[in-house]
Design a protein around this motif. Structure first.
Motif, PDB file in Angstrom:
ATOM      1  N   LEU A 161     -42.704  -0.036   2.709  1.00  0.00           N
ATOM      2  CA  LEU A 161     -43.266   0.481   1.455  1.00  0.00           C
ATOM      3  C   LEU A 161     -44.782   0.578   1.553  1.00  0.00           C
ATOM      4  O   LEU A 161     -45.391   1.545   1.077  1.00  0.00           O
ATOM      5  CB  LEU A 161     -42.862  -0.415   0.281  1.00  0.00           C
ATOM      6  N   GLN A 162     -45.404  -0.426   2.158  1.00  0.00           N
ATOM      7  CA  GLN A 162     -46.856  -0.417   2.351  1.00  0.00           C
ATOM      8  C   GLN A 162     -47.255   0.731   3.274  1.00  0.00           C
ATOM      9  O   GLN A 162     -48.289   1.369   3.081  1.00  0.00           O
ATOM     10  CB  GLN A 162     -47.295  -1.757   2.958  1.00  0.00           C
ATOM     11  N   SER A 163     -46.428   0.996   4.297  1.00  0.00           N
ATOM     12  CA  SER A 163     -46.765   2.015   5.292  1.00  0.00           C
ATOM     13  C   SER A 163     -46.583   3.428   4.749  1.00  0.00           C
ATOM     14  O   SER A 163     -47.450   4.287   4.909  1.00  0.00           O
ATOM     15  CB  SER A 163     -45.895   1.829   6.538  1.00  0.00           C
ATOM     16  N   PHE A 164     -45.453   3.684   4.100  1.00  0.00           N
ATOM     17  CA  PHE A 164     -45.163   5.027   3.593  1.00  0.00           C
ATOM     18  C   PHE A 164     -45.907   5.327   2.290  1.00  0.00           C
ATOM     19  O   PHE A 164     -46.101   6.478   1.936  1.00  0.00           O
ATOM     20  CB  PHE A 164     -43.657   5.183   3.367  1.00  0.00           C
ATOM     21  N   ARG A 165     -46.264   4.283   1.565  1.00  0.00           N
ATOM     22  CA  ARG A 165     -47.014   4.414   0.315  1.00  0.00           C
ATOM     23  C   ARG A 165     -46.399   5.474  -0.607  1.00  0.00           C
ATOM     24  O   ARG A 165     -47.024   6.490  -0.931  1.00  0.00           O
ATOM     25  CB  ARG A 165     -48.473   4.740   0.624  1.00  0.00           C
ATOM     26  N   PRO A 166     -45.158   5.256  -1.028  1.00  0.00           N
ATOM     27  CA  PRO A 166     -44.481   6.253  -1.865  1.00  0.00           C
ATOM     28  C   PRO A 166     -45.154   6.420  -3.219  1.00  0.00           C
ATOM     29  O   PRO A 166     -45.761   5.480  -3.749  1.00  0.00           O
ATOM     30  CB  PRO A 166     -43.070   5.671  -2.016  1.00  0.00           C
ATOM     31  N   SER A 167     -45.032   7.616  -3.778  1.00  0.00           N
ATOM     32  CA  SER A 167     -45.597   7.886  -5.103  1.00  0.00           C
ATOM     33  C   SER A 167     -44.712   7.349  -6.220  1.00  0.00           C
ATOM     34  O   SER A 167     -45.169   7.194  -7.346  1.00  0.00           O
ATOM     35  CB  SER A 167     -45.782   9.395  -5.291  1.00  0.00           C
ATOM     36  N   GLU A 168     -43.448   7.077  -5.885  1.00  0.00           N
ATOM     37  CA  GLU A 168     -42.495   6.611  -6.889  1.00  0.00           C
ATOM     38  C   GLU A 168     -41.394   5.842  -6.172  1.00  0.00           C
ATOM     39  O   GLU A 168     -40.953   6.244  -5.093  1.00  0.00           O
ATOM     40  CB  GLU A 168     -41.920   7.808  -7.654  1.00  0.00           C
ATOM     41  N   VAL A 169     -40.962   4.719  -6.757  1.00  0.00           N
ATOM     42  CA  VAL A 169     -39.906   3.901  -6.155  1.00  0.00           C
ATOM     43  C   VAL A 169     -38.764   3.731  -7.154  1.00  0.00           C
ATOM     44  O   VAL A 169     -38.995   3.352  -8.308  1.00  0.00           O
ATOM     45  CB  VAL A 169     -40.433   2.516  -5.724  1.00  0.00           C
ATOM     46  N   LEU A 170     -37.554   4.004  -6.714  1.00  0.00           N
ATOM     47  CA  LEU A 170     -36.356   3.874  -7.541  1.00  0.00           C
ATOM     48  C   LEU A 170     -35.625   2.585  -7.192  1.00  0.00           C
ATOM     49  O   LEU A 170     -35.579   2.183  -6.034  1.00  0.00           O
ATOM     50  CB  LEU A 170     -35.399   5.046  -7.301  1.00  0.00           C
ATOM     51  N   PHE A 171     -35.039   1.939  -8.188  1.00  0.00           N
ATOM     52  CA  PHE A 171     -34.141   0.808  -7.955  1.00  0.00           C
ATOM     53  C   PHE A 171     -33.258   0.640  -9.182  1.00  0.00           C
ATOM     54  O   PHE A 171     -33.495   1.253 -10.228  1.00  0.00           O
ATOM     55  CB  PHE A 171     -34.911  -0.484  -7.631  1.00  0.00           C
ATOM     56  N   ALA A 172     -32.212  -0.194  -9.052  1.00  0.00           N
ATOM     57  CA  ALA A 172     -31.252  -0.372 -10.146  1.00  0.00           C
ATOM     58  C   ALA A 172     -31.883  -1.158 -11.291  1.00  0.00           C
ATOM     59  O   ALA A 172     -32.689  -2.070 -11.077  1.00  0.00           O
ATOM     60  CB  ALA A 172     -30.017  -1.096  -9.625  1.00  0.00           C
ATOM     61  N   LYS A 173     -31.505  -0.803 -12.523  1.00  0.00           N
ATOM     62  CA  LYS A 173     -32.084  -1.454 -13.706  1.00  0.00           C
ATOM     63  C   LYS A 173     -31.936  -2.969 -13.658  1.00  0.00           C
ATOM     64  O   LYS A 173     -32.857  -3.702 -14.005  1.00  0.00           O
ATOM     65  CB  LYS A 173     -31.414  -0.917 -14.974  1.00  0.00           C
ATOM     66  N   GLN A 174     -30.768  -3.430 -13.206  1.00  0.00           N
ATOM     67  CA  GLN A 174     -30.513  -4.868 -13.193  1.00  0.00           C
ATOM     68  C   GLN A 174     -31.374  -5.596 -12.163  1.00  0.00           C
ATOM     69  O   GLN A 174     -31.451  -6.829 -12.185  1.00  0.00           O
ATOM     70  CB  GLN A 174     -29.021  -5.135 -12.895  1.00  0.00           C
ATOM     71  N   ILE A 195     -49.861   6.181  13.628  1.00  0.00           N
ATOM     72  CA  ILE A 195     -50.720   4.994  13.518  1.00  0.00           C
ATOM     73  C   ILE A 195     -49.931   3.811  12.976  1.00  0.00           C
ATOM     74  O   ILE A 195     -50.066   2.677  13.448  1.00  0.00           O
ATOM     75  CB  ILE A 195     -51.946   5.296  12.627  1.00  0.00           C
ATOM     76  N   ILE A 196     -49.100   4.062  11.984  1.00  0.00           N
ATOM     77  CA  ILE A 196     -48.343   2.981  11.350  1.00  0.00           C
ATOM     78  C   ILE A 196     -47.168   2.530  12.214  1.00  0.00           C
ATOM     79  O   ILE A 196     -46.762   1.372  12.180  1.00  0.00           O
ATOM     80  CB  ILE A 196     -47.838   3.449   9.966  1.00  0.00           C
ATOM     81  N   PHE A 197     -46.627   3.455  13.007  1.00  0.00           N
ATOM     82  CA  PHE A 197     -45.471   3.132  13.852  1.00  0.00           C
ATOM     83  C   PHE A 197     -45.792   3.404  15.324  1.00  0.00           C
ATOM     84  O   PHE A 197     -45.287   4.358  15.915  1.00  0.00           O
ATOM     85  CB  PHE A 197     -44.249   3.965  13.424  1.00  0.00           C
ATOM     86  N   PRO A 198     -46.639   2.565  15.939  1.00  0.00           N
ATOM     87  CA  PRO A 198     -46.934   2.735  17.371  1.00  0.00           C
ATOM     88  C   PRO A 198     -45.670   2.466  18.203  1.00  0.00           C
ATOM     89  O   PRO A 198     -44.785   1.716  17.779  1.00  0.00           O
ATOM     90  CB  PRO A 198     -48.009   1.674  17.641  1.00  0.00           C
ATOM     91  N   LEU A 199     -45.622   3.068  19.375  1.00  0.00           N
ATOM     92  CA  LEU A 199     -44.431   2.970  20.222  1.00  0.00           C
ATOM     93  C   LEU A 199     -44.351   1.621  20.942  1.00  0.00           C
ATOM     94  O   LEU A 199     -45.365   0.980  21.203  1.00  0.00           O
ATOM     95  CB  LEU A 199     -44.439   4.095  21.257  1.00  0.00           C
ATOM     96  N   ARG A 200     -43.109   1.243  21.285  1.00  0.00           N
ATOM     97  CA  ARG A 200     -42.903   0.031  22.085  1.00  0.00           C
ATOM     98  C   ARG A 200     -42.243   0.334  23.420  1.00  0.00           C
ATOM     99  O   ARG A 200     -42.001  -0.569  24.204  1.00  0.00           O
ATOM    100  CB  ARG A 200     -42.028  -0.959  21.308  1.00  0.00           C
ATOM    101  N   ASP A 201     -41.946   1.591  23.666  1.00  0.00           N
ATOM    102  CA  ASP A 201     -41.306   2.008  24.904  1.00  0.00           C
ATOM    103  C   ASP A 201     -42.387   2.502  25.869  1.00  0.00           C
ATOM    104  O   ASP A 201     -43.057   3.508  25.603  1.00  0.00           O
ATOM    105  CB  ASP A 201     -40.290   3.122  24.598  1.00  0.00           C
ATOM    106  N   ILE A 202     -42.553   1.803  26.999  1.00  0.00           N
ATOM    107  CA  ILE A 202     -43.608   2.169  27.951  1.00  0.00           C
ATOM    108  C   ILE A 202     -43.434   3.601  28.434  1.00  0.00           C
ATOM    109  O   ILE A 202     -44.412   4.343  28.596  1.00  0.00           O
ATOM    110  CB  ILE A 202     -43.623   1.193  29.157  1.00  0.00           C
ATOM    111  N   GLY A 203     -42.186   4.010  28.649  1.00  0.00           N
ATOM    112  CA  GLY A 203     -41.931   5.371  29.109  1.00  0.00           C
ATOM    113  C   GLY A 203     -42.439   6.411  28.130  1.00  0.00           C
ATOM    114  O   GLY A 203     -43.098   7.388  28.520  1.00  0.00           O
ATOM    115  N   LYS A 204     -42.166   6.209  26.829  1.00  0.00           N
ATOM    116  CA  LYS A 204     -42.601   7.173  25.812  1.00  0.00           C
ATOM    117  C   LYS A 204     -44.128   7.136  25.631  1.00  0.00           C
ATOM    118  O   LYS A 204     -44.760   8.162  25.379  1.00  0.00           O
ATOM    119  CB  LYS A 204     -41.898   6.879  24.492  1.00  0.00           C
TER     120      LYS A 204
END
Length: 866
Positions: A168-181, A310-319
């Motif tokens: 949530l911090q990374s994508f920084r959505p403009s709106e978040v949905l969840f169940a009322k309860q 930037i937020i999701f750097p790779l962990r695969d040396i090949g990539k």
């Protein structure tokens, strides 16, 4: 008193019926050329938009609040309402008022919320506008989905609450949905950082989610997307799709896939690290972030993708090396690279353009821009074909200029089409014979009438004959009484005047039928042809989206190549080792902010899990300790992105997690002190470390008393060194010079300091890393630089001298082995006066003491001391 329905006007009855279906939205109600708001909506609109609030009659004895604006100003006012956090329902007229008697049929054609926006004025080019949905599962797990309706991107993930929080911090959505309860649970877990909206509990069910997703993607299962086992994530994705349908967005053909985000594919950074390293935004006003420094992309879609890299750097040396190889190739192939940059600049936001097709939001000018983009796709493909690199060749193979639809657009759309399709001039001449005839009639009408007039004048010998028009019987020939005996028998008389007569002819009547309504026919035919073109474009959504994705990746690689050349970055050597060896490293952001002519002071740094695992870094305030810490993390991060780095050389051992605890900040709304925030973040690090982690700690323990802070900092270093087999690479900056003693008892702990020199009464910070610890903080010197008054600085130096002469330090080596606790009394070995004070204090019953009595007792003790 409540109004009865009979008291309401028909218009307000219609409004209220529609408003009842959208009670939590501001309803923009189209009335003629205006969008009107009523009652509570009008009050909101007048405040947010700064428009006049008035009253109007509503039936026999009531009034309603009213505020409105011209319909052509919708984009401007809609932007303001949504940015102010309001949901907006746009209610349009569904019939032509000219063709209807009574009330025009109306209905909501679109619901716009912060997370569901396709209007250009509501979107930022370089930033996604994500709608997120969260579903809480079992065992502190949750699923999350991120959907950008403006681009068609749809991501899902599942994991711990901490992982979802990081996303949530990374994508920084403009709106978040969840169940009322789940409202209380959501607030406790994620706080109040987001604009949220709650949905009914039944929407968050596995069966419903799978049904709505399979129906949309026209699949029998979700196995093809690799998400079949992510039940919580699927439920979140289903809720997001439901919300789009619920907000009047039925045309979603551009949402073509679900993309799984797998935590194990990327270098992990928690939300504290993303904030502390200032990756997306600076923590200080007017400060620069890493994205602000590195982003030299040439297209909006490239800029959006760079943020994710930037937020999701790779962990695969090949990539990682695949990207580094491509960047190296682009640097070497300078001429083709310049060509690619030139073409890419022209492409524009292909990703958002193609997403407007199914939404029916694309205008003629944007269709022509789409064609220009596809032309550039062809040129870019040709250029890439001549470059020998596996990744660039892969991107080239993904590109498709979609030649059939490109040719059709260029053949059918005029060179300079209008923005609005219903204004005419959209379709190119020669596309449709009927359209060309109608245009000829509309544009050459006067010439045709003059030709008829001349033709009939010559045939009849009536020199004063003229052609005219009126609303009663259309076009006519007017003959003065002088020549009326020359009128042919086949002319039909329609009107007699005092000195003339008016006639019509079969030819004139035939032409009238053609010319009457020609403009309306032209617009209607142009709209039919334009709609047919948009329908044909639907078949090309997927290949054009693939083009956009390939161009975005190419844009990021070109950006890395540009930065490497412009800022003298070097290729890092990313290995499977467990150490970090940086030569002449620099901070990428600070370096770009230096005054002209000033160069950054570089530093070498080595971290090795077997030899130099923990560096204790001491040095003066403002000397550059924090900059060195951050640049180490940023260089590591940039290497894992596939970018060259600000160093002369760097060997980067593959890193799976970067943790930082930098700076101090209170969480006042959550009731947490600076120290509590600091301990929470540090605990998160300690509980999640691995052998490949990089840990950056700055001033741990300073949020509490000095000896508490030293004890905590000391024990953290010991834990990282001795009490875990992971041996994470650690940089620990501190003001507690006592920690330098750890080097003597812990083999992999090494002391370093940032150098300085004294010139007269001044301290010059050299910003160079050197072995050994420092014993001075120079805090008073920093206060002087900051502009503290001279008398305050002088007094501080006096107090410091007194404290240093009176302070007796216990040998710090005693801390290494537990000793028996000894509590010294402040009255030991003192005079009778203090004994007297002791007796008075012992006689006090604190539980019965009032504040006034306490002050009086304190005054007595003060008198004794004097």
């Amino acid at each position: 008193m409540a109004k009865s329905k009979s008291e309401e006007t028909p218009l307000m009855m219609q409004h209220n019926a529609i408003k009842a279906r959208y009670p939590d939205a501001v309803l923009l109600f189209r009335v003629g050329d205006f969008y009107e708001t009523f009652n509570a909506d009008a009050v909101i609109a007048s405040k947010v938009l700064g428009i006049v609030l008035t009253k109007r009659a509503n039936g026999s004895a009531s009034y309603v609040d009213l505020a409105g604006f011209p319909h052509h100003s919708l984009d401007t006012y809609l932007h303001k309402l949504v940015k102010a956090g309001h949901r907006v329902a746009i209610c349009d007229q569904l019939e032509d008022p000219k063709m209807v008697k009574g009330i025009v049929k109306r209905g909501v054609t679109e619901m716009v919320t912060p997370g569901v926006a396709v209007n250009d004025k509501l979107l930022e080019n370089s930033t996604n506008n994500f709608l997120a949905a969260v579903h809480f599962g079992m065992n502190e797990q949750a699923g999350v989905a991120f959907l950008d309706i403006s681009t068609g991107e749809f991501f899902v993930a599942q994991g711990s609450l901490e992982y979802v929080d990081k996303l949530l911090q990374s994508f920084r959505p403009s709106e978040v949905l969840f169940a009322k309860q789940q409202q209380k649970h959501f607030r406790q877990t994620f706080g109040s950082r987001f604009y949220t909206y709650t949905l009914e509990e039944w929407i968050f069910t596995n069966a419903y989610a799978r049904e709505i997703l399979n129906k949309h993607f026209e699949t029998h299962s979700l196995k093809g997307f690799g998400v079949e086992d992510l039940n919580d994530a699927i439920i979140a994705a289903g809720a997001a799709m439901h919300y789009l349908k619920d907000t009047e967005h039925p045309n979603l053909q551009h949402i073509t896939a679900l993309t799984r985000i797998d935590q194990d594919d990327f270098l992990w950074m928690d939300r504290f690290t993303i904030r502390n390293l200032e990756l997306l935004q600076s923590t200080v006003e007017q400060g620069r972030s890493l994205i602000g420094t590195l982003d030299h992309t040439l297209s909006p879609m490239g800029a959006r993708l760079l943020k994710r890299w930037i937020i999701f750097p790779l962990r695969d040396i090949g990539k990682i090396n695949e990207r580094l190889d491509a960047v190296e190739t682009l640097i070497r192939e300078a001429d083709p690279t310049k060509l690619l940059q030139t073409h890419l600049k022209i492409v524009g936001d292909l990703e958002r353009l193609v997403s407007k097709i199914p939404l029916k939001k694309i205008n003629p000018r944007e269709v022509m821009q789409l064609a220009k983009a596809l032309q550039q796709v062809h040129e870019i493909s040709t250029t890439l074909n001549a470059i020998d690199n596996p990744l660039l060749r892969q991107l080239q193979e993904q590109l498709d200029p979609c030649q059939p639809i490109l040719d059709r657009i260029l053949a059918e759309i005029s060179d300079n089409p209008p923005v609005l399709a219903n204004k005419g001039g959209v379709i190119r001449e020669g596309t449709d014979a009927t359209l060309d005839d109608l245009r000829a009639i509309a544009t050459s009408g006067k010439e045709y009438l003059l030709r008829i007039q001349q033709q009939e004048s010559e045939a009849t010998g009536i020199p004063s004959l003229k052609v005219a028009f009126n609303n009663v019987f259309g076009y006519y020939l007017e003959v003065t009484n002088t020549h009326k005996n020359k009128v042919p028998n086949n002319w039909i008389r329609k009107q007699t005047l005092a000195n003339a007569e008016r006639y019509i002819t079969p030819e004139l009547k035939e032409y009238e039928e053609k010319i009457t309504g020609a403009e309306e026919k032209i617009l209607a035919l142009e709209m039919r042809l334009y709609d047919a073109l948009l329908l044909a474009l639907q078949d090309y959504i997927v290949p054009i989206q693939r083009d956009a994705q390939a161009l975005a990746r190419l844009d990021c690689l070109l950006c890395f190549a540009h930065n490497a050349v412009q800022f003298k970055y070097r290729r890092p050597n990313v290995t499977d080792s467990h150490h970090l060896d940086i030569k002449e490293g620099r901070h990428p952001v600070i370096e770009q902010g230096l005054p002209t002519g000033e160069s950054y002071v570089t530093n070498d740094l080595l971290l090795h899990r077997d030899e130099q695992q923990v560096i204790i870094l001491t040095g003066p305030n403002m000397s550059g300790k924090s900059a060195l810490l951050r640049q180490t993390a940023l260089i590591t991060l940039m290497a894992h992105m596939g970018s060259f780095v600000p160093a002369s050389a760097a060997e980067i051992g593959l890193t799976d997690k970067i943790f930082t605890r930098v700076g101090a900040s209170d969480n006042l709304s959550g009731g947490e002190s600076t120290f509590m925030v600091e301990m929470n973040e540090t605990a998160s690090i300690i509980n999640n470390i691995t052998p490949r982690s990089l840990i950056i700690l700055d001033e741990i323990g300073r949020g509490t008393s000095t000896y508490d802070g030293i004890s905590i900092a000391w024990s953290i270093v010991e834990y990282l060194h001795d009490m875990t087999d992971h041996r994470p690479k650690t940089l620990f900056a501190t003001h507690y010079h006592e920690l330098n003693e750890l080097e003597n008892t812990h083999s992999r702990v090494k002391n370093f300091h940032i150098t300085n020199k004294e010139v007269g009464n001044k301290i010059i910070f050299l910003r160079k890393l050197a072995p050994g610890g420092s014993r001075h903080s120079f805090g008073i010197h920093v206060a002087k630089i900051a502009g503290m008054p001279p008398q305050l600085i002088n007094r501080a130096n006096e107090i410091l001298s007194q404290l240093e002469s009176q302070h007796i330090e216990a040998p710090m080596e005693q801390i290494a082995t537990p000793v028996q606790k000894v509590q010294l009394s402040i009255f030991d070995a003192h005079t009778d006066t203090f004994q007297n004070i002791r007796e008075k204090l012992n006689a006090v019953d604190i539980n019965r003491l009032t504040p006034v009595e306490a002050l009086m007792k304190l005054s007595e003790i003060k008198d004794l001391l004097q």
